[in-house]
Design a protein around this motif. Structure first.
Motif, short mmCIF file in Angstrom:
data_model
loop_
_atom_site.label_atom_id
_atom_site.label_comp_id
_atom_site.label_asym_id
_atom_site.label_seq_id
_atom_site.Cartn_x
_atom_site.Cartn_y
_atom_site.Cartn_z
N LYS A 231 -5.90 10.23 12.84
CA LYS A 231 -5.93 10.23 14.32
C LYS A 231 -5.23 11.47 14.88
O LYS A 231 -5.48 11.86 16.01
CB LYS A 231 -5.24 8.97 14.86
CG LYS A 231 -6.04 7.72 14.59
CD LYS A 231 -5.54 6.54 15.41
CE LYS A 231 -6.24 5.28 14.98
NZ LYS A 231 -5.50 4.49 13.97
N ILE B 10 0.87 -1.19 0.00
CA ILE B 10 0.00 0.00 0.00
C ILE B 10 0.90 1.23 0.00
O ILE B 10 1.81 1.33 0.83
CB ILE B 10 -1.00 -0.01 1.18
CG1 ILE B 10 -1.75 1.31 1.23
CG2 ILE B 10 -0.36 -0.28 2.53
CD1 ILE B 10 -3.00 1.25 2.06
N GLY C 255 -2.72 8.47 3.25
CA GLY C 255 -2.91 9.91 3.48
C GLY C 255 -2.46 10.36 4.86
O GLY C 255 -1.78 9.62 5.59
N ARG D 171 -15.62 1.78 11.12
CA ARG D 171 -14.70 0.68 11.39
C ARG D 171 -14.95 0.06 12.76
O ARG D 171 -14.84 -1.14 12.94
CB ARG D 171 -13.25 1.17 11.25
CG ARG D 171 -12.89 1.25 9.77
CD ARG D 171 -11.97 2.36 9.36
NE ARG D 171 -11.81 2.37 7.92
CZ ARG D 171 -12.61 3.04 7.07
NH1 ARG D 171 -13.61 3.77 7.54
NH2 ARG D 171 -12.42 2.99 5.77
N GLY E 275 -5.73 10.91 -0.46
CA GLY E 275 -5.51 12.15 0.27
C GLY E 275 -4.07 12.61 0.17
O GLY E 275 -3.49 12.68 -0.92
N GLY E 276 -3.47 12.88 1.33
CA GLY E 276 -2.08 13.33 1.38
C GLY E 276 -1.13 12.35 0.69
O GLY E 276 -0.06 12.74 0.22
#
Ligand SMILES: CCC/C=C/C(=O)SCCNC(=O)CCNC(=O)[C@H](O)C(C)(C)COP(=O)([O-])OP(=O)([O-])OC[C@H]1O[C@@H](n2cnc3c(N)ncnc32)[C@H](O)[C@@H]1OP(=O)([O-])[O-]
Length: 719
Positions: free
Chosen positions: A64, A56, A60, A275, A99-100
């Motif tokens: 948290k 992976i 991003g 989740r 995302g990021g």
């Protein structure tokens, strides 16, 4: 958190190591900064590859960290340093780049993706915008219209689409890191002048103002009060109209307003709550991590009405063999045709082959003898369901799980009709069952942990968000809906109109207000249930008893409409008027308004002015109060379960986080005070009396929603 190695002699390989999704936490960012510095200062390194461990690339920014005191190097200068590097940097994208993570990849000079990778600027789904340069780089790379589409929806694109759009340079079926290393070797020493996206002009259509106006209108309409999609449009507009550095400033400004907003908190809460519900537990102590599901190879659906058809399609789409049983000839023939059509349409949408051969049809219930799991979806009638469960208990092979799709009836009573009540659970789907994401898995006091684990796992396989809940009338979703619907009717009696009530709820963020939703679902459904409960009295009787049932306030308004044959959209008339039966556009109905006036006159009710705030408080706080009762009774394990049920099954606006999260945002003391007020004003509505749990949470200082589970446990132990 980011490992540096040298491979193929001259390629610096930087591997993000932050399981499970290589999120860009403070430590991960520091790791990247250090590794990039090392790669750039090492003369033996001619080019660089950035990848993520365990297949992976990067999930991003670390969600948290949001809402905490964020430390460590910020993303924007880190990505700028990568882009400014004079050695080529290649992103090797496997798994996800979200995302990021995608913004990091956009800072690299080249992108190589595995064919199974998914990419997306998903920030909008968390109430944010791509504020690590994503709103400024993506439009420069792929043009304004395509960038707007991706950024305002947060949708995931496949590697193939990413290639087509120009987001990635190469797609491979082989190991993406190996391919990226080869790519890096091939571009070492080449000029990077044309590879720094921030230096590109932003390709814009000529009528840019018209484009933004049109997109803004569309986004406002679909956002239903969510602010992030609007900020996304504003940020992309900055990319289209300002130089890069000023665009970046605008991006940061807009992000600052979103970052601390209640909506971002709500959406991020939903992300984690979705989740958390997978980690279910039962009051007996059985849990998701200690209960082993059994594999299901063959399943059956009994009853091919609307629900049964959708369930059969959803099961077949997971690849299971399905036996579909319908004993009534007419319904049987119709269902076969409808189910095939549904599968063909679904397959066309996904570009796959319809799994037609997965379903065998039968008019004989004996056909389910060898299946591993049955889902009963016959008409909502206890006597009929009892009979089906008695039959199933003798027909099915040893150990077959028997599930019911009832939306409100007693699962334990059905279990008592069988030889093995531990094999019985509820699997409450939502219509249309092959589309709606929610599944309530209902355990009775005798359901075995294995039966619950199996239903939860099957739900997951079907792509559902499954929530395990206890057994009570209406379970979680429909139990909470009842006071909400009733309050809406009481408001009509007191002077409101369907338009006013629906308007307030839609402004709050619901896709449809309560009356439009009732017209869509069919008013006759609730009427049948109320008749079964002995609540319906024929005719337009007047006097106090006409609006009291079983000692409580009752509104016969819905019954009166049904008596007139007004069942909603299907008959062309309900709370609204429709152009013809089956039409979907609700229109103002003068008949309904005179009917309401006559009704009030007959019952001696003087209509008063009702404002939107009262509508929201009465409808939503009644529902929330029932939610607290559900928590108090242990029917739901925590507020997350309730919230996810409402977001996925009842179109509660996700940017409001679900009813229990919303209550925590409003403030529990305020909710309590308003409930007390309305209960005093309406003492004949017992469910408006604030629930004990709510009182006790307020008395214990209104803990934040993520602490409720713990607080409830503590309160229980004190009893
Ligand atoms: C500031 C500048 C602008 C940038 C903003 C951003 O990037 S915003 C971010 C934009 N990014 C996104 O929107 C992507 C969000 N993530 C996803 O969409 C999916 O997790 C996935 C597709 C990456 C993997 O799916 P999958 O089904 O394989 O796995 P799964 O979903 O079950 O997750 C496994 C565990 O990882 C956890 N976790 C996951 N992501 C993050 C995170 N970013 N952070 C922290 N934690 C994260 C998740 O909670 C779970 O924890 P648990 O419950 O085990 O304790």
């Amino acid at each position: 958190m980011a490992q540096f190695t040298r491979v193929s002699r001259s390629v610096g390989l930087i591997t993000l190591q932050n399981p499970p999704v290589n999120a860009l936490s403070a430590v991960a960012r520091q790791g990247i900064v250090d590794a990039v510095k090392r790669a750039l200062s090492d003369p033996k390194v001619k080019s660089v590859v950035i990848c993520g461990q365990n297949g992976i690339f990067c999930g991003g920014a670390d969600i948290k960290e949001f809402g905490t005191n964020i430390t460590g190097p910020p993303l924007v200068p880190m990505i700028h340093a990568i882009e400014a590097s004079n050695k080529p940097v290649v992103a090797a994208i496997e798994g996800s780049a979200f995302g990021g993570g995608l913004e990091l990849a956009l800072g690299c000079h080249y992108r190589v993706a595995h064919s199974k990778a998914k990419l997306g600027l998903t920030e909008v789904t968390l109430g944010l915008l791509p504020a690590a340069g994503g709103t400024q780089r993506l439009p420069r790379l792929i043009g304004v219209p395509a960038a707007l589409n991706l950024i305002t929806t947060g949708r995931h694109v496949t590697a193939a689409e990413a290639l087509q759009l120009g987001i990635v340079d190469q797609v491979t079926d082989h190991n993406a890191v190996d391919e990226a290393v080869k790519f890096a070797l091939s571009v070492a020493g080449k000029s990077l002048d044309a590879r720094r996206i921030s230096t590109y002009p932003c390709p814009c259509p000529s009528d840019v103002d018209a484009l933004f106006e049109e997109v803004m209108q569309k986004v406002r309409q679909s956002a239903r009060g969510a602010i992030a999609p609007i900020a996304c449009v504003q940020a992309v507009r900055a990319a289209a109209t300002l130089p890069y550095s000023q665009g970046m400033e605008r991006e940061q400004e807009l992000m600052a307003t979103l970052f601390t907003s209640g909506q971002a908190r709500a959406l991020q809460y939903c992300f984690f709550a979705q989740r958390a519900v997978g980690r279910w537990s039962m009051p007996s102590g059985a849990r998701w991590d200690t209960s082993k599901p059994r594999s299901i190879h063959k399943a059956a659906v009994i009853g091919l009405g609307t629900m049964g058809r959708g369930i059969a399609v959803a099961l077949a789409q997971t690849g299971l063999s399905v036996v579909a049983v319908e004993t009534q000839e007419k319904q049987f023939m119709e269902a076969k045709k409808m189910v095939s059509g549904m599968m063909e349409r679904g397959a066309k949408r996904h570009g796959t082959a319809p799994p037609l051969d997965k379903i065998t049809y039968s008019q004989n219930i004996q056909a389910v003898a060898d299946v591993d799991l049955v889902i009963e979806a016959v008409f909502e009638d206890m006597a009929l369901k009892e009979k089906v469960f008695q039959q199933l208990s003798t027909i099915c092979k040893q150990g077959t799980f028997l599930c019911t799709n009832t939306s409100a009836l007693d699962v334990d009573h059905l279990a008592s009709q069988t030889r093995n009540p531990e094999l019985v659970v509820g699997m409450h789907f939502f219509a249309p069952a092959h589309v709606m994401k929610l599944l309530e898995v209902v355990y009775g006091p005798r359901s075995s942990p294995q039966a619950v684990a199996t239903a939860m796992q099957l739900g997951k396989k079907m792509g559902k968000v499954s929530v395990a809940v206890g057994n009570c009338r209406g379970f979680v979703g429909n139990r909470m809906l009842k006071p909400y619907l009733e309050q809406a009717l009481f408001l009509l009696e007191e002077g409101a109109t369907p338009e006013l009530v629906d308007g307030a709820l839609e402004e709050f963020g619901f896709a449809l207000g309560v009356f439009k939703m009732s017209d869509l679902s069919g008013l006759d459904v609730g009427w049948k249930v109320r008749k079964g409960d002995g609540l319906v009295e024929p005719g337009l009787a007047s006097g106090p008893s006409a609006r009291i049932r079983q000692g409580r306030r009752y509104s016969p308004l819905g019954d009166l409409l049904c008596e007139q044959g007004r069942f909603g959209q299907k008959t062309g008339q309900g709370w609204y008027r429709y152009d013809k039966p089956g039409s979907r556009v609700p229109r103002y109905d003068p008949w309904l308004h005179s009917f309401l006036e006559e009704y009030r006159t007959q019952h001696g009710i003087v209509a008063r002015r009702i404002d939107q705030q009262e509508v929201l408080e009465r409808c939503l706080y009644a529902l929330i109060n029932e939610g607290f009762r559900i928590l108090e009774d242990g029917i739901a394990a925590g507020p997350e379960d309730i919230d996810i049920i409402y977001v996925f099954g009842y179109s509660w606006p996700r940017h409001r986080g679900g009813p229990m999260f919303y209550a925590s945002m409003v403030g529990l003391a305020k909710v309590l005070e308003r409930l007390e007020h309305y209960h005093q004003a309406h003492p004949d509505v017992p469910y408006m009396q604030p629930c004990n749990l709510l009182r006790r949470l307020v008395a214990s200082g209104s803990p934040p929603v993520h602490k409720w589970k713990e607080a409830i446990k503590k309160l229980r132990s004190q009893l």
